[in-house]
Write a protein that holds these residues in place. Sequence first.
Motif, mmCIF file in Angstrom:
data_model
loop_
_atom_site.group_PDB
_atom_site.id
_atom_site.type_symbol
_atom_site.label_atom_id
_atom_site.label_comp_id
_atom_site.label_asym_id
_atom_site.label_seq_id
_atom_site.Cartn_x
_atom_site.Cartn_y
_atom_site.Cartn_z
ATOM 1 N N LEU A 1 -35.230 66.116 73.109
ATOM 2 C CA LEU A 1 -36.088 67.430 73.437
ATOM 3 C C LEU A 1 -35.940 68.712 72.419
ATOM 4 O O LEU A 1 -36.645 69.261 72.101
ATOM 5 C CB LEU A 1 -35.911 67.810 74.963
ATOM 6 C CG LEU A 1 -36.371 66.725 75.552
ATOM 7 C CD1 LEU A 1 -36.122 67.218 77.285
ATOM 8 C CD2 LEU A 1 -37.781 66.139 75.660
ATOM 9 N N ASP A 2 -34.418 69.179 72.145
ATOM 10 C CA ASP A 2 -34.215 70.214 71.365
ATOM 11 C C ASP A 2 -33.039 70.030 70.506
ATOM 12 O O ASP A 2 -32.692 71.266 69.884
ATOM 13 C CB ASP A 2 -34.173 71.654 72.293
ATOM 14 C CG ASP A 2 -32.940 71.465 73.394
ATOM 15 O OD1 ASP A 2 -32.244 70.594 73.287
ATOM 16 O OD2 ASP A 2 -33.123 72.400 74.332
ATOM 17 N N LYS B 1 -38.580 64.244 80.253
ATOM 18 C CA LYS B 1 -38.347 63.022 79.776
ATOM 19 C C LYS B 1 -39.239 61.886 79.487
ATOM 20 O O LYS B 1 -40.122 61.903 80.515
ATOM 21 C CB LYS B 1 -36.874 62.596 80.336
ATOM 22 C CG LYS B 1 -35.679 63.147 80.520
ATOM 23 C CD LYS B 1 -35.062 63.150 79.033
ATOM 24 C CE LYS B 1 -33.693 63.890 79.209
ATOM 25 N NZ LYS B 1 -32.911 63.668 77.988
ATOM 26 N N ALA B 2 -39.236 61.045 78.688
ATOM 27 C CA ALA B 2 -40.065 60.249 78.605
ATOM 28 C C ALA B 2 -40.364 59.126 79.763
ATOM 29 O O ALA B 2 -41.473 58.565 80.313
ATOM 30 C CB ALA B 2 -39.998 59.083 77.457
ATOM 31 N N ALA B 3 -39.326 58.612 80.444
ATOM 32 C CA ALA B 3 -39.403 57.782 81.402
ATOM 33 C C ALA B 3 -39.831 58.534 82.639
ATOM 34 O O ALA B 3 -40.805 57.929 83.298
ATOM 35 C CB ALA B 3 -38.115 57.230 81.905
ATOM 36 N N ALA B 4 -39.694 59.920 82.870
ATOM 37 C CA ALA B 4 -40.142 60.613 83.910
ATOM 38 C C ALA B 4 -41.721 60.805 83.746
ATOM 39 O O ALA B 4 -42.482 60.596 84.790
ATOM 40 C CB ALA B 4 -39.524 61.839 84.165
ATOM 41 N N ASP C 1 -48.813 55.540 75.007
ATOM 42 C CA ASP C 1 -49.073 56.213 73.594
ATOM 43 C C ASP C 1 -49.119 57.429 73.865
ATOM 44 O O ASP C 1 -48.699 58.423 73.083
ATOM 45 C CB ASP C 1 -50.328 55.760 73.396
ATOM 46 C CG ASP C 1 -50.778 56.209 72.020
ATOM 47 O OD1 ASP C 1 -50.490 56.171 70.951
ATOM 48 O OD2 ASP C 1 -52.088 57.189 72.224
ATOM 49 N N LEU C 2 -49.563 58.131 74.959
ATOM 50 C CA LEU C 2 -49.812 59.580 75.326
ATOM 51 C C LEU C 2 -48.252 60.005 75.334
ATOM 52 O O LEU C 2 -48.186 61.265 75.004
ATOM 53 C CB LEU C 2 -50.607 59.887 76.599
ATOM 54 C CG LEU C 2 -52.037 59.651 76.695
ATOM 55 C CD1 LEU C 2 -52.482 59.726 78.016
ATOM 56 C CD2 LEU C 2 -52.503 60.672 75.995
ATOM 57 N N VAL C 3 -47.388 59.449 76.059
ATOM 58 C CA VAL C 3 -45.962 60.133 76.170
ATOM 59 C C VAL C 3 -45.349 60.151 74.785
ATOM 60 O O VAL C 3 -44.784 61.127 74.488
ATOM 61 C CB VAL C 3 -45.274 59.046 77.171
ATOM 62 C CG1 VAL C 3 -43.598 59.419 77.095
ATOM 63 C CG2 VAL C 3 -45.525 59.207 78.451
ATOM 64 N N ARG C 4 -45.747 59.223 73.848
ATOM 65 C CA ARG C 4 -45.064 59.336 72.457
ATOM 66 C C ARG C 4 -45.690 60.536 71.824
ATOM 67 O O ARG C 4 -45.051 61.061 71.121
ATOM 68 C CB ARG C 4 -45.549 57.775 71.875
ATOM 69 C CG ARG C 4 -44.950 57.938 70.256
ATOM 70 C CD ARG C 4 -45.601 56.713 69.642
ATOM 71 N NE ARG C 4 -47.056 56.622 69.627
ATOM 72 C CZ ARG C 4 -47.842 57.476 68.775
ATOM 73 N NH1 ARG C 4 -47.234 58.503 67.870
ATOM 74 N NH2 ARG C 4 -49.196 57.555 68.721
ATOM 75 N N ARG C 5 -46.983 60.567 72.015
ATOM 76 C CA ARG C 5 -47.596 61.790 71.250
ATOM 77 C C ARG C 5 -47.125 63.263 71.617
ATOM 78 O O ARG C 5 -46.809 63.864 70.992
ATOM 79 C CB ARG C 5 -49.283 61.501 71.548
ATOM 80 C CG ARG C 5 -49.971 60.472 70.781
ATOM 81 C CD ARG C 5 -51.401 60.476 71.230
ATOM 82 N NE ARG C 5 -52.199 59.398 70.620
ATOM 83 C CZ ARG C 5 -52.857 59.565 69.258
ATOM 84 N NH1 ARG C 5 -52.655 60.918 68.801
ATOM 85 N NH2 ARG C 5 -53.158 58.672 68.854
#
Length: 329
Positions: free
Chosen positions: A45-46, A91-94, A115-119
Amino acid sequence: MALLIDPPTWPAHGTLWSHLVSDSSLDELHAFAERLGLGRRAFDLDHYDVPADRHADCVAAGAHDVSGRELIVRLRASGLRVPARERGAAKAAALGARWDTLLPGVPGAREVGADLVRRWHEPHRAYHGPSHLVHVLDSLAVLEGRSPGVPTPGEPAPSGTSLRAQLALWFHDAVHEGVAGDDEEASAALAVASLGPLVTGPTTTPGPGADPAAGSTHLTADDVVEVARLVRLTASHAPSPGDTAGALVCDADLAILGAMPDRYARYVRQVRAEYAHVPDDLFRTGRAAVLEQLLALPELFRTPLGRERWAARAEENLRTELAGLLGAP
């Protein structure tokens, strides 16, 4: 601009770890990590998590060795810091779990969500990233009288206006290249291309005042058209009178403007970080134009609750920032 790394003092997986950050640009951070062969999976994330045996390599390549305290202070000042309270939800999983509650059982929906989470986790996003998505979804929940966060197990899947508004927010910045108008149009086109194959119900023509597809577990062709319209509306944030879904989506997207001053200041720093490649004078001119456009809207927030919760503070935040931009040398 500087790359910073703290001492390897964080234990995990049988070794100690450092944090590698940039105090100005995620693009700079990713480019530096790529040169050192640090995989994107190490990005959180950062920051990048760097094992102890690579700490010296980072310093030799130009990262400044600083204390953990100094690293955090400078990362916060940059606006790129994702606070601990936001990290889990972003987070991606959440986010994936949150998406799964929208179209449960619809074939292909999970792949669209992935795909949206990846974007939303694309590396160039400083403000328009996963934390922004969480914030707009939670703001919509507040406007609708729901509890923010992932719905509790057993809670009915959304339908009608709520489903359309939530889908629109998921797609509204799914394409983000920093080009106003073009990004919204590309995001709307993505919504049509992604949701079109998921249509499971007939096209509906609701009567006046009806909640489209209320109670339905299907995604209709009308839903897809409406989601694309709502995504495009986030370019102007000017829904027509009586446009309930448009008012909800626009108010949720603008809710950050009504944040407390410290949170608003972080938002401003994040926006500047996304445009780190733009010279200061050009950025000030462009940003001032955006603020003036928002202040010129007949009403910044179109829902009664949005006006009550955010309007006064938003106007104060916008005018304070604009005054600073116009008064800057």
